[in-house]
Design a protein around this motif. Structure first.
Motif, PDB file in Angstrom:
ATOM      1  N   GLU A  60       0.802  -1.221   0.000  1.00 53.57           N
ATOM      2  CA  GLU A  60       0.000   0.000   0.000  1.00 53.57           C
ATOM      3  C   GLU A  60       0.842   1.282   0.000  1.00 53.57           C
ATOM      4  OE1 GLU A  60      -2.740  -0.116   3.275  1.00 53.57           O
ATOM      5  OE2 GLU A  60      -3.570  -2.038   2.623  1.00 53.57           O
ATOM      6  N   LYS A  61       1.934   1.296   0.798  1.00 53.81           N
ATOM      7  CA  LYS A  61       2.655   2.547   1.024  1.00 53.81           C
ATOM      8  C   LYS A  61       4.093   2.562   0.525  1.00 53.81           C
ATOM      9  CE  LYS A  61      -0.049   3.296   5.194  1.00 53.81           C
ATOM     10  NZ  LYS A  61      -0.016   3.458   6.641  1.00 53.81           N
ATOM     11  N   GLY A  62       4.627   1.391   0.225  1.00 51.39           N
ATOM     12  CA  GLY A  62       6.025   1.328  -0.191  1.00 51.39           C
ATOM     13  C   GLY A  62       6.944   1.014   0.985  1.00 51.39           C
ATOM     14  N   GLU A  63       8.105   0.503   0.645  1.00 52.15           N
ATOM     15  CA  GLU A  63       9.059   0.040   1.658  1.00 52.15           C
ATOM     16  C   GLU A  63       9.536   1.150   2.591  1.00 52.15           C
ATOM     17  OE1 GLU A  63      12.879  -2.543   1.257  1.00 52.15           O
ATOM     18  OE2 GLU A  63      11.557  -3.053  -0.438  1.00 52.15           O
ATOM     19  N   GLU A  64       9.734   2.326   2.056  1.00 53.26           N
ATOM     20  CA  GLU A  64      10.266   3.435   2.837  1.00 53.26           C
ATOM     21  C   GLU A  64       9.336   3.827   3.986  1.00 53.26           C
ATOM     22  OE1 GLU A  64       9.630   3.715  -0.565  1.00 53.26           O
ATOM     23  OE2 GLU A  64      11.635   2.995  -1.081  1.00 53.26           O
ATOM     24  N   SER A  65       8.044   3.692   3.801  1.00 57.07           N
ATOM     25  CA  SER A  65       7.063   4.091   4.812  1.00 57.07           C
ATOM     26  C   SER A  65       6.809   3.014   5.865  1.00 57.07           C
ATOM     27  CB  SER A  65       5.729   4.431   4.140  1.00 57.07           C
ATOM     28  OG  SER A  65       5.919   5.458   3.188  1.00 57.07           O
ATOM     29  N   CYS A  66       7.373   1.851   5.702  1.00 53.41           N
ATOM     30  CA  CYS A  66       7.063   0.723   6.584  1.00 53.41           C
ATOM     31  C   CYS A  66       8.269   0.219   7.369  1.00 53.41           C
ATOM     32  CB  CYS A  66       6.477  -0.415   5.762  1.00 53.41           C
ATOM     33  SG  CYS A  66       5.014   0.060   4.833  1.00 53.41           S
ATOM     34  N   ALA A  67       9.227   1.072   7.603  1.00 54.76           N
ATOM     35  CA  ALA A  67      10.463   0.669   8.274  1.00 54.76           C
ATOM     36  C   ALA A  67      10.201   0.070   9.660  1.00 54.76           C
ATOM     37  CB  ALA A  67      11.411   1.854   8.384  1.00 54.76           C
ATOM     38  N   VAL A  68       9.252   0.624  10.390  1.00 53.21           N
ATOM     39  CA  VAL A  68       8.948   0.122  11.736  1.00 53.21           C
ATOM     40  C   VAL A  68       8.408  -1.302  11.666  1.00 53.21           C
ATOM     41  CG1 VAL A  68       7.499   0.471  13.768  1.00 53.21           C
ATOM     42  CG2 VAL A  68       8.536   2.429  12.641  1.00 53.21           C
ATOM     43  N   LEU A  69       7.506  -1.564  10.728  1.00 52.04           N
ATOM     44  CA  LEU A  69       6.929  -2.902  10.589  1.00 52.04           C
ATOM     45  C   LEU A  69       7.956  -3.910  10.072  1.00 52.04           C
ATOM     46  CD1 LEU A  69       3.447  -1.938   9.107  1.00 52.04           C
ATOM     47  CD2 LEU A  69       3.987  -2.619  11.456  1.00 52.04           C
ATOM     48  N   ILE A  70       8.837  -3.455   9.218  1.00 55.18           N
ATOM     49  CA  ILE A  70       9.906  -4.333   8.709  1.00 55.18           C
ATOM     50  C   ILE A  70      10.826  -4.727   9.857  1.00 55.18           C
ATOM     51  CG2 ILE A  70      11.939  -4.418   7.221  1.00 55.18           C
ATOM     52  CD1 ILE A  70      10.341  -2.605   5.242  1.00 55.18           C
ATOM     53  N   GLU A  71      11.191  -3.771  10.701  1.00 53.33           N
ATOM     54  CA  GLU A  71      12.051  -4.072  11.845  1.00 53.33           C
ATOM     55  C   GLU A  71      11.345  -4.976  12.847  1.00 53.33           C
ATOM     56  OE1 GLU A  71      15.298  -3.632  12.500  1.00 53.33           O
ATOM     57  OE2 GLU A  71      15.320  -3.006  10.402  1.00 53.33           O
ATOM     58  N   ALA A  72      10.039  -4.779  13.029  1.00 58.51           N
ATOM     59  CA  ALA A  72       9.276  -5.642  13.945  1.00 58.51           C
ATOM     60  C   ALA A  72       9.295  -7.090  13.452  1.00 58.51           C
ATOM     61  CB  ALA A  72       7.842  -5.148  14.074  1.00 58.51           C
ATOM     62  N   HIS A  73       9.172  -7.268  12.142  1.00 58.78           N
ATOM     63  CA  HIS A  73       9.218  -8.616  11.573  1.00 58.78           C
ATOM     64  C   HIS A  73      10.619  -9.219  11.716  1.00 58.78           C
ATOM     65  CE1 HIS A  73       8.087 -12.037   9.181  1.00 58.78           C
ATOM     66  NE2 HIS A  73       9.063 -11.803   8.321  1.00 58.78           N
ATOM     67  N   LYS A  74      11.631  -8.419  11.511  1.00 52.74           N
ATOM     68  CA  LYS A  74      13.014  -8.901  11.677  1.00 52.74           C
ATOM     69  C   LYS A  74      13.270  -9.309  13.125  1.00 52.74           C
ATOM     70  CE  LYS A  74      15.303  -6.344   7.963  1.00 52.74           C
ATOM     71  NZ  LYS A  74      16.319  -5.312   7.674  1.00 52.74           N
ATOM     72  N   ASP A  75      12.766  -8.525  14.075  1.00 51.04           N
ATOM     73  CA  ASP A  75      12.924  -8.854  15.492  1.00 51.04           C
ATOM     74  C   ASP A  75      12.253 -10.181  15.826  1.00 51.04           C
ATOM     75  OD1 ASP A  75      14.360  -6.534  15.909  1.00 51.04           O
ATOM     76  OD2 ASP A  75      12.640  -5.415  16.718  1.00 51.04           O
ATOM     77  N   CYS A  76      11.068 -10.387  15.273  1.00 51.23           N
ATOM     78  CA  CYS A  76      10.353 -11.640  15.485  1.00 51.23           C
ATOM     79  C   CYS A  76      11.149 -12.817  14.926  1.00 51.23           C
ATOM     80  CB  CYS A  76       8.967 -11.565  14.848  1.00 51.23           C
ATOM     81  SG  CYS A  76       7.974 -13.062  15.071  1.00 51.23           S
ATOM     82  N   MET A  77      11.684 -12.659  13.739  1.00 49.90           N
ATOM     83  CA  MET A  77      12.475 -13.725  13.110  1.00 49.90           C
ATOM     84  C   MET A  77      13.735 -14.021  13.928  1.00 49.90           C
ATOM     85  SD  MET A  77      10.886 -14.669  10.296  1.00 49.90           S
ATOM     86  CE  MET A  77      12.068 -15.296   9.119  1.00 49.90           C
ATOM     87  N   ARG A  78      14.381 -12.983  14.415  1.00 49.45           N
ATOM     88  CA  ARG A  78      15.584 -13.172  15.230  1.00 49.45           C
ATOM     89  C   ARG A  78      15.251 -13.909  16.528  1.00 49.45           C
ATOM     90  NH1 ARG A  78      16.605  -7.435  14.028  1.00 49.45           N
ATOM     91  NH2 ARG A  78      17.873  -7.399  12.156  1.00 49.45           N
ATOM     92  N   ALA A  79      14.102 -13.586  17.097  1.00 48.83           N
ATOM     93  CA  ALA A  79      13.679 -14.236  18.344  1.00 48.83           C
ATOM     94  C   ALA A  79      13.473 -15.739  18.138  1.00 48.83           C
ATOM     95  CB  ALA A  79      12.396 -13.598  18.863  1.00 48.83           C
ATOM     96  N   LEU A  80      13.154 -16.142  16.919  1.00 44.47           N
ATOM     97  CA  LEU A  80      12.961 -17.561  16.617  1.00 44.47           C
ATOM     98  C   LEU A  80      14.255 -18.233  16.175  1.00 44.47           C
ATOM     99  CD1 LEU A  80       9.515 -17.458  14.776  1.00 44.47           C
ATOM    100  CD2 LEU A  80       9.997 -18.251  17.106  1.00 44.47           C
ATOM    101  N   GLY A  81      15.339 -17.478  16.144  1.00 43.28           N
ATOM    102  CA  GLY A  81      16.635 -18.058  15.837  1.00 43.28           C
ATOM    103  C   GLY A  81      17.134 -17.856  14.421  1.00 43.28           C
ATOM    104  N   PHE A  82      16.402 -17.104  13.618  1.00 44.96           N
ATOM    105  CA  PHE A  82      16.847 -16.833  12.254  1.00 44.96           C
ATOM    106  C   PHE A  82      17.836 -15.679  12.274  1.00 44.96           C
ATOM    107  CE2 PHE A  82      12.705 -18.825  11.653  1.00 44.96           C
ATOM    108  CZ  PHE A  82      13.035 -19.837  10.775  1.00 44.96           C
ATOM    109  N   LYS A  83      18.842 -15.756  11.423  1.00 46.37           N
ATOM    110  CA  LYS A  83      19.862 -14.713  11.345  1.00 46.37           C
ATOM    111  C   LYS A  83      19.510 -13.774  10.193  1.00 46.37           C
ATOM    112  CE  LYS A  83      23.372 -17.644  13.328  1.00 46.37           C
ATOM    113  NZ  LYS A  83      24.665 -18.276  13.196  1.00 46.37           N
ATOM    114  N   ILE A  84      18.993 -12.617  10.561  1.00 43.88           N
ATOM    115  CA  ILE A  84      18.589 -11.637   9.551  1.00 43.88           C
ATOM    116  C   ILE A  84      19.351 -10.363   9.774  1.00 43.88           C
ATOM    117  CG2 ILE A  84      16.688 -10.243   8.721  1.00 43.88           C
ATOM    118  CD1 ILE A  84      14.849 -12.524   9.276  1.00 43.88           C
TER     119      ILE A  84
END
Length: 84
Positions: A60-84
């Protein structure tokens, strides 16, 4: 002198003890056999909640406008043991 005292154990009691030891051994073996091995979580299936929101925002808004949500997803992935 003291005489050795011998006790007669009823055969029903002996059979009960034998049966209990067989049952407990069988239950332990079946518990080990029945426990399925967990397959490792695939990155595409991890964190579906944050992934869905992140993807919708990017569309809807483009990658630049969603930095907070992208980081939240990365944090979730890291918490599960993925190296991002």
């Amino acid at each position: 002198m003291c005489e050795a005292v011998r006790y007669r154990v009823p055969s029903a009691f002996v059979q009960f003890i034998q049966k209990m030891s067989t049952v407990s051994a069988a239950s332990v073996e079946s518990a080990v056999i029945e426990a399925p091995e967990k397959k490792p979580l695939k990155p595409c299936c991890a964190c579906p909640e944050t992934k869905k929101v992140r993807d919708a925002c990017i569309i809807e808004k483009g990658e630049e406008s969603c930095a907070v949500l992208i980081e939240a997803h990365k944090d979730c992935m890291r918490a599960l043991g993925f190296k991002i």
